[in-house]
Structures are given as C-alpha cells and as structure tokens.
Design a protein around this motif. Structure first.
Motif, PDB file in Angstrom:
ATOM      1  N   LYS A 205       4.748  -8.182  18.727  1.00  0.00           N
ATOM      2  CA  LYS A 205       5.828  -6.763  18.522  1.00  0.00           C
ATOM      3  C   LYS A 205       4.781  -6.334  16.665  1.00  0.00           C
ATOM      4  O   LYS A 205       5.008  -5.716  16.292  1.00  0.00           O
ATOM      5  CB  LYS A 205       6.852  -7.144  17.679  1.00  0.00           C
ATOM      6  CG  LYS A 205       7.504  -6.097  17.045  1.00  0.00           C
ATOM      7  CD  LYS A 205       8.837  -6.511  16.603  1.00  0.00           C
ATOM      8  CE  LYS A 205       9.953  -6.042  16.472  1.00  0.00           C
ATOM      9  NZ  LYS A 205      11.345  -6.128  15.811  1.00  0.00           N
ATOM     10  N   GLY A 208       1.780  -4.720  16.164  1.00  0.00           N
ATOM     11  CA  GLY A 208       1.700  -2.993  17.417  1.00  0.00           C
ATOM     12  C   GLY A 208       1.245  -2.721  18.545  1.00  0.00           C
ATOM     13  O   GLY A 208       0.874  -2.165  18.509  1.00  0.00           O
ATOM     14  N   ALA A 209       1.297  -3.434  18.981  1.00  0.00           N
ATOM     15  CA  ALA A 209       0.870  -3.376  20.813  1.00  0.00           C
ATOM     16  C   ALA A 209       1.957  -4.030  21.710  1.00  0.00           C
ATOM     17  O   ALA A 209       2.155  -4.466  22.869  1.00  0.00           O
ATOM     18  CB  ALA A 209      -0.330  -4.467  21.119  1.00  0.00           C
ATOM     19  N   THR A 343      -3.245   6.735  20.061  1.00  0.00           N
ATOM     20  CA  THR A 343      -2.355   5.836  19.299  1.00  0.00           C
ATOM     21  C   THR A 343      -1.921   7.069  17.869  1.00  0.00           C
ATOM     22  O   THR A 343      -0.625   6.946  17.865  1.00  0.00           O
ATOM     23  CB  THR A 343      -3.100   5.477  18.516  1.00  0.00           C
ATOM     24  OG1 THR A 343      -3.860   4.091  19.045  1.00  0.00           O
ATOM     25  CG2 THR A 343      -2.597   4.384  17.282  1.00  0.00           C
ATOM     26  N   GLN A 347       2.649   8.397  17.038  1.00  0.00           N
ATOM     27  CA  GLN A 347       2.963   8.098  16.522  1.00  0.00           C
ATOM     28  C   GLN A 347       3.452   9.093  15.540  1.00  0.00           C
ATOM     29  O   GLN A 347       4.396   8.679  15.056  1.00  0.00           O
ATOM     30  CB  GLN A 347       1.269   7.689  15.563  1.00  0.00           C
ATOM     31  CG  GLN A 347       0.777   5.955  15.694  1.00  0.00           C
ATOM     32  CD  GLN A 347       2.506   4.616  15.398  1.00  0.00           C
ATOM     33  OE1 GLN A 347       2.900   4.778  14.480  1.00  0.00           O
ATOM     34  NE2 GLN A 347       2.454   3.709  16.537  1.00  0.00           N
ATOM     35  N   ASN A 362       5.192  -0.036  11.444  1.00  0.00           N
ATOM     36  CA  ASN A 362       4.292  -1.239  11.641  1.00  0.00           C
ATOM     37  C   ASN A 362       2.577  -0.206  12.150  1.00  0.00           C
ATOM     38  O   ASN A 362       2.440   0.934  12.744  1.00  0.00           O
ATOM     39  CB  ASN A 362       4.164  -1.364  13.215  1.00  0.00           C
ATOM     40  CG  ASN A 362       2.762  -2.574  13.522  1.00  0.00           C
ATOM     41  OD1 ASN A 362       2.079  -2.503  13.398  1.00  0.00           O
ATOM     42  ND2 ASN A 362       3.801  -3.347  14.581  1.00  0.00           N
ATOM     43  N   THR A 364      -0.208  -1.627  11.515  1.00  0.00           N
ATOM     44  CA  THR A 364      -1.444  -1.980  12.312  1.00  0.00           C
ATOM     45  C   THR A 364      -1.393  -1.233  13.440  1.00  0.00           C
ATOM     46  O   THR A 364      -3.122  -1.223  14.171  1.00  0.00           O
ATOM     47  CB  THR A 364      -1.147  -4.211  12.901  1.00  0.00           C
ATOM     48  OG1 THR A 364      -0.271  -4.062  10.890  1.00  0.00           O
ATOM     49  CG2 THR A 364      -1.987  -4.584  13.271  1.00  0.00           C
ATOM     50  N   SER A 365      -1.609  -0.990  14.369  1.00  0.00           N
ATOM     51  CA  SER A 365      -1.055  -0.612  15.789  1.00  0.00           C
ATOM     52  C   SER A 365      -1.971   0.718  15.802  1.00  0.00           C
ATOM     53  O   SER A 365      -2.850   1.296  16.808  1.00  0.00           O
ATOM     54  CB  SER A 365       0.280   0.026  16.501  1.00  0.00           C
ATOM     55  OG  SER A 365       0.845   1.207  15.103  1.00  0.00           O
ATOM     56  N   SER A 368      -5.151  -1.690  16.301  1.00  0.00           N
ATOM     57  CA  SER A 368      -5.206  -2.687  17.010  1.00  0.00           C
ATOM     58  C   SER A 368      -4.640  -2.347  18.705  1.00  0.00           C
ATOM     59  O   SER A 368      -5.805  -2.975  19.616  1.00  0.00           O
ATOM     60  CB  SER A 368      -3.576  -3.715  16.420  1.00  0.00           C
ATOM     61  OG  SER A 368      -2.973  -2.778  17.125  1.00  0.00           O
ATOM     62  N   ASN A 369      -4.754  -0.763  18.730  1.00  0.00           N
ATOM     63  CA  ASN A 369      -4.683  -0.256  19.932  1.00  0.00           C
ATOM     64  C   ASN A 369      -5.714   0.094  20.314  1.00  0.00           C
ATOM     65  O   ASN A 369      -6.115  -0.133  21.852  1.00  0.00           O
ATOM     66  CB  ASN A 369      -3.558   0.906  20.217  1.00  0.00           C
ATOM     67  CG  ASN A 369      -1.919   0.267  20.298  1.00  0.00           C
ATOM     68  OD1 ASN A 369      -1.265   0.020  21.234  1.00  0.00           O
ATOM     69  ND2 ASN A 369      -1.331   0.448  18.819  1.00  0.00           N
ATOM     70  N   HIS A 424       2.917  -5.814   9.399  1.00  0.00           N
ATOM     71  CA  HIS A 424       4.332  -5.262  10.047  1.00  0.00           C
ATOM     72  C   HIS A 424       5.607  -4.631   8.807  1.00  0.00           C
ATOM     73  O   HIS A 424       5.558  -6.432   8.585  1.00  0.00           O
ATOM     74  CB  HIS A 424       5.079  -5.577  11.394  1.00  0.00           C
ATOM     75  CG  HIS A 424       5.486  -5.306  11.735  1.00  0.00           C
ATOM     76  ND1 HIS A 424       7.242  -6.497  11.766  1.00  0.00           N
ATOM     77  CD2 HIS A 424       6.072  -4.460  12.839  1.00  0.00           C
ATOM     78  CE1 HIS A 424       7.789  -5.919  12.223  1.00  0.00           C
ATOM     79  NE2 HIS A 424       7.762  -4.872  13.513  1.00  0.00           N
TER      80      HIS A 424
END
Length: 645
Positions: A205, A208-209, A343, A347, A362, A364-365, A368-369, A424
């Motif tokens: 979480k 961001g995944a 992504t 969003q 978040n 970071t997603s 990170s994705n 986050h």
C-alpha cells in the motif's frame, strides 16, 4: 443494406453496409431485454423480507456462500424460524450474514440449526454504519455471530466441486512454496487479500502497488494467453479459440471469491468475444459500460463500493487518456512510456476516489508501478507454470517454484524500498490545497496546451507540488507522547524513533476507534501493546486495535482471568502471529502525586525498561501534564513532543 461497387477491372462487388439506425435499435432492444430479465429477479431477491418472532430463539438455515476473512469466515445463509416442536413454519426465507471463527467446519449447502437470535439492522440512516448500509444493499437484514456452542450442523453437504478444486490448488501451493509466498499466491489466485499478512499489505500500500494483489484484468490477460498460445500454435479457428478462452476464464472466475475487478474483466472479455464471434462493431468504452450495467443489475450495491469505483474509474481513465500521456513520453523507451502513461491516466480518476474515501494520497505509485507491475506479472506466470509442471513432474515444479520464490523475494525488496520513501500521506484538512498539483496532472488533457515542453514538465510539477504540500502537513517529530484522556479512556502512545508503545485503559470501542484512526494517519506499524489492566472491557478494545493495526508484540498483565473475553483476545492474537508475553508490571505512581516528588533515578530506571515499567511511565506522563498547554516533556536523555487527542 447491400451496395454494389465496381473494381478497376469493371467487376461488380457486393458489400454489406450496416444501417446505423437498425443496429442501434437492435442494441437498445438487447439491453432492454437484459434489464427486464435481470432487474425484477434482483428486486424480488433483495426485498424479500419477513420480520421474525421476538420470542423465537431457534432458526434453521442453509449455507449459500462462504468467504474467508482474516479472523473469521463470512457466511451468507437463508434462514427460517423454527417452532417449539422443531418444525419450520415460515415460508419466506430471510437472508443473514454470519461470522464464524475459522476452526469451525462448515461448507456451502450445509443445513445448520442456530440457537441464538440475530442482530437486526434497523432502517435508520442516521445511526447506520457503512458496513450495515452495505449489507442492506445486498438484501441482508440480519447478522449472526456463531460458534460451536450456539449452532450445530444438522445435515452436512458433500464437498462441492469448486471447493475440491480450491483445496487441490491450496495443497499444491503449500507443497511448492513457503508460507509467505503461498499466502500471496492464494490471494492472487482466489481474489482475496485476507490470505496475506497485514505487514505485506501495508508495504504494498505504501509503495502504491496494492492493486497488483487484487485479481483483475492482469490475471484475465495472463490466463487468456495460455489457451491463445497453445491453440494458436495449431492454427485453430479464432472463433473456437475465443470460445475456449471465455470458458477457461469463466472457470477461473468460478473458483475465485468473485471480486468486482475480476467480474468486470471477465464480462468485458465475454462481450468482446461475442462481438468478435458475430463480426459486430467493437467499442471498448461501450464494452466497459455494458460490463458495469450487467454487474449493477446483478449486484446493485456495488455502485457504492470503493472497489467498483476504482476498478471502473481506472479502466475509464486508461481508455480515454492513455494515448495522450503516451504521446508526452514518446522520447522514452516504449516499455517505460507505456507504464507511465497507464499509471498517470488511471490516476486521473483513482486519485480523487481514494482521497474522498480514505483521505490518502500516494505519490510513489507513479514510479513504483513501472517496475512492480511487470515483475508481479512474471511472478504470476511462473507460479502458474510451476503448478502445471508439478502435475507432470513434481521435481520440475519445485525448480520453477524456487525461481518464483527468488523473484518474489526481489519484488519484496523493491516494495520495501518504495515503501520507505515518504510518498504515502494521510490527508485531513488540506484537500483544497491539492487542487493545484491536480491541475498540473490534467494539463496534458487540455487542448490549449500543445507545447510538449509544458506538458512534459507538468508531471514533475504535479509530483513536486503535491509532495511539498503533503510533506509539510505531516508531523516531523520522531519522539512523541500522544495523550488520549476522557471519562472512559486514559491512554498514551509513546513513540521513540521507530518504536511505538500503546498503553493504558481503553474501556469503549469508540475510544479504540479514535486511537486506530490516529495510528493509521501517522502510519505507525510494529506496535507494542501493553495491557496493564486485563479486564474484559480493555481486552475487547485491544482486540479491536489489533485487528485494525499492525502490532508485533503484546504484553498482558498477570491480573487476567480466564473468561470468554480473554479467549476471544487470544484468538485475535493468534490470527496475526503476535508474540504474547505475560508481564508483572511494576508498581504504579499515585495520580495525585506531583512530578517533583518523583526521583530522577526512578525515571531513568523505568525509561531503560519501558515495557516492564510502562505503568510508571504512563502515570508519570499523565501526572506531569495537567493542562493541554504543555507541548514538550523532557525525560532523561530525550525530549518528547506532546500530542493531544
């Protein structure tokens, strides 16, 4: 309508051109028939309700669905009242949801006898919780809390085909993988995140995944690819391949817990297959909305659930905006630009939904994705391959399983890295300030801004401004003492660096909820719980805290009694594999005594041993701060910032 064309040789060619009005009428007719067939059935099913006799304490029920939760199982039943002689006398079956602890054996189609009355959900919107509203939308008006004492199985049904398949997959996973990897794979296979430990979910979480742990279109795509490659190699007719793919995915949906994201993906695949099979016009946006209509006709309550809104919202964003964002990053490698475009386009709709529902953002997603989604897709493919290979040669399956586990360990390493980044945030009162960074995110969608330099810079501008606003709104103090005091609660949260201790009396569930909200907002994990008074009210409140936070250790006072509250508390602790230690807490300090009467060496003694002396710390802190004007408290070697709830 048939139109004749002539080619360059003068030969006549007949071509069929679809009449738009005729096609539109057919589609409207088909949709109307679908709605008229499903909707009355669902209305009758949901509104079927009969009040139960106030004196009746015995009920007969048939199990319809079972879903594994983390601490219990959620069982949906249809039940009837039973008269004094043991005969059923109600013709109308009411729906109820039952919560049964995990060790009690029960299966779908079992007939059970219940010896306790249910809790009825009242139709009072002002006092209804979100949980109760969700049940009412499903047509459920009653809740049973069952155990081996207040219910028994009157007639046991045979194990269903679905359960046999699930048991077989579960046993095979357990024999091939370790316990942590097995939990994640079971969640991916069956669409139920309750198989995964809470710390892993928390890490995903924060990175961001979290969405990759939900059964969705990614899973449908991978499962569809297997028959496509196998049958395509033999040059099988594509229409036959579509039928086989639809049946395989339907079977996969059947063995899962049928999450809405997976149903959406299956219905879209099914509608696309029908359109392709009959050579109909195809429009992915129409297919998506048709999938939404079908799901809402069958499960109308899904409209209000965040899972439905996120699943369809993200898909709509990708369909509408993917090409636009892809064009912005055309200078990057295709894999990187595609990942960024997916992504960011998701969003656009996902970010406001999560913000309004969970008050979280978040950032970071976005990054990170790019790495996590492809890697988790590879892990899923490898795990399916290891299961299939193990049916032919178990040793070969073990080899692939070993590679899968090493890959998943690397994924967890990446997840922990992104989780450690401060990206986050929990949002309370600054939603209006986030309009500025959100406007940067949607700049590429505005036709007026066609300059590529502006559109490219808008994305880092979105990330930087959002991070600056959110980071400055969070508390930066490492050492804190959070005080929670009212007529029914007298507790503190002692935060020293990364160590967190919760101690004190929490007599009401409402007080426990307040503490949990604060813990979640601050992202506190690996919490140590110190129950200095082990009475029933405290045990219930701390059980609630354990269920909704990530606790690593629990210290229980020696003054406990063997009661049902303690039994329930121990089951909750066992479910999360929390270390439970029985401690004789050192003597307390009189509340009326002043802080000046406490010797410094006593303070140093209980600070060095915070767990055994938490009672002293607790009373010392609360004696020192008689007024909320105190903002700092100096203890030997450390300075703490005071926070009041």
């Amino acid at each position: 309508m048939i139109i004749k064309f002539s080619n360059s040789d003068g030969a006549s060619i007949d071509k069929t051109v679809y009449d738009n009005k005729s096609t539109l009428r057919k589609r409207i007719l088909f949709l109307s028939l679908l709605i008229s067939f499903i909707m009355p059935m669902r209305i009758i099913d949901i509104t079927k309700y009969s009040p139960i006799d106030n004196k009746c304490k015995k009920f007969y029920g048939i199990v319809e669905q079972i879903r594994v939760l983390r601490y219990s199982r959620e069982v949906v039943i249809r039940f009837r009242e039973v008269d004094k002689r043991g005969h059923q006398y109600k013709n109308i079956s009411n729906m109820a949801v039952c919560y049964i602890y995990n060790k009690m054996a029960i299966k779908p189609k079992d007939e059970i006898i219940i010896f306790t009355r249910p809790d009825e959900i009242r139709l009072n919107r002002e006092k209804q919780t979100y949980f109760e509203s969700t049940l009412l939308r499903k047509g459920i008006r009653y809740i049973f809390y069952l155990n081996e004492k207040n219910c028994k199985i009157a007639k046991s049904a045979s194990v269903s085909f679905k359960q046999r398949i699930r048991n077989s997959i579960n046993n095979n996973l357990s024999s091939l993988f370790d316990i942590n990897t097995t939990g994640v794979l079971k969640a991916l296979y069956f669409g139920n995140k309750n198989y995964i430990d809470k710390l892993t979910i928390y890490e995903f979480k924060r990175a961001g995944a979290l969405h990759v742990l939900a059964a969705s279109g990614l899973h449908v795509g991978i499962i569809s690819a297997l028959p496509l490659f196998l049958l395509g190699a033999f040059r099988i007719n594509r229409k036959i391949i579509l039928i086989v793919i639809s049946l395989v995915v339907l079977f996969y949906l059947y063995i899962t817990d049928m999450p809405v994201s997976l149903m959406r993906a299956f219905i879209m695949l099914l509608v696309f297959s029908v359109q392709r099979f009959f050579d109909m016009d195809r429009n992915i946006l129409n297919t998506l909305f048709l999938a939404a209509i079908i799901i809402l006709l069958i499960f109308p309550g899904e409209l209000y659930k965040m899972g439905f809104q996120l699943s369809f919202g993200a898909t709509i964003g990708i369909i509408l905006f993917f090409r636009i964002y892809q064009g912005i990053f055309r200078f990057l490698p295709a894999m990187l630009s595609n990942s960024l475009a997916v992504t960011l386009s998701a969003q656009i709709i996902v970010l406001p939904v999560i913000l309004l529902h969970m008050k979280e953002v978040n950032l970071t997603s976005v990054v990170s994705n790019i790495a996590i989604v492809p890697m988790m897709a590879i892990i899923l493919v490898l795990s399916i391959s290891s299961n299939l290979i193990s049916l032919l040669t178990f040793q070969g399956g073990q080899v692939v399983a070993f590679i899968t586990e090493q890959g998943f360990s690397f994924v967890l390493y990446i997840i922990k890295f992104f989780s450690s980044i401060d990206g986050h945030f929990h949002v309370e009162n600054i939603i209006s300030l986030l309009l500025l960074p959100y406007s940067f995110l949607i700049i590429p969608l505005i036709p007026l801004f066609q300059n590529k330099k502006i559109t490219v810079l808008s994305i880092p501008a979105f990330l930087l401004t959002a991070w600056f606003i959110l980071y400055n709104s969070q508390s930066l103090y490492k050492n804190q003492i959070i005080v929670f005091r009212n007529e029914s609660a007298n507790a503190i949260i002692l935060k020293t660096g990364k160590d967190v201790v919760i101690s004190g009396d929490i007599k009401r569930i409402d007080d426990a909820k307040t503490l949990v909200e604060h813990v979640k907002a601050k992202g506190l994990i690996n919490i140590k719980l110190c129950i200095t008074v082990a009475d029933c009210l405290n045990l219930k409140s701390y059980s609630y805290i354990i269920k909704r936070t990530i606790a690593s250790k629990c210290y229980l006072s020696t003054d406990f009694f063997l009661t049902s509250c303690l039994k329930y508390f121990c089951k909750t602790v066992d479910a999360d594999n929390i270390d439970l230690t029985i401690v004789e807490f050192k003597g307390s300090i009189n509340r009326k005594s002043s802080a000046e009467n406490i010797r410094n060496n006593d303070i140093a003694f209980f600070i060095k041993k915070p767990i055994q002396n938490i009672k002293r710390i607790h009373h010392y802190v609360l004696d020192r701060i008689q007024y909320k004007s105190v903002r700092e408290l100096r203890l030997p070697g450390k300075k703490y910032t005071m926070v009041y709830l």
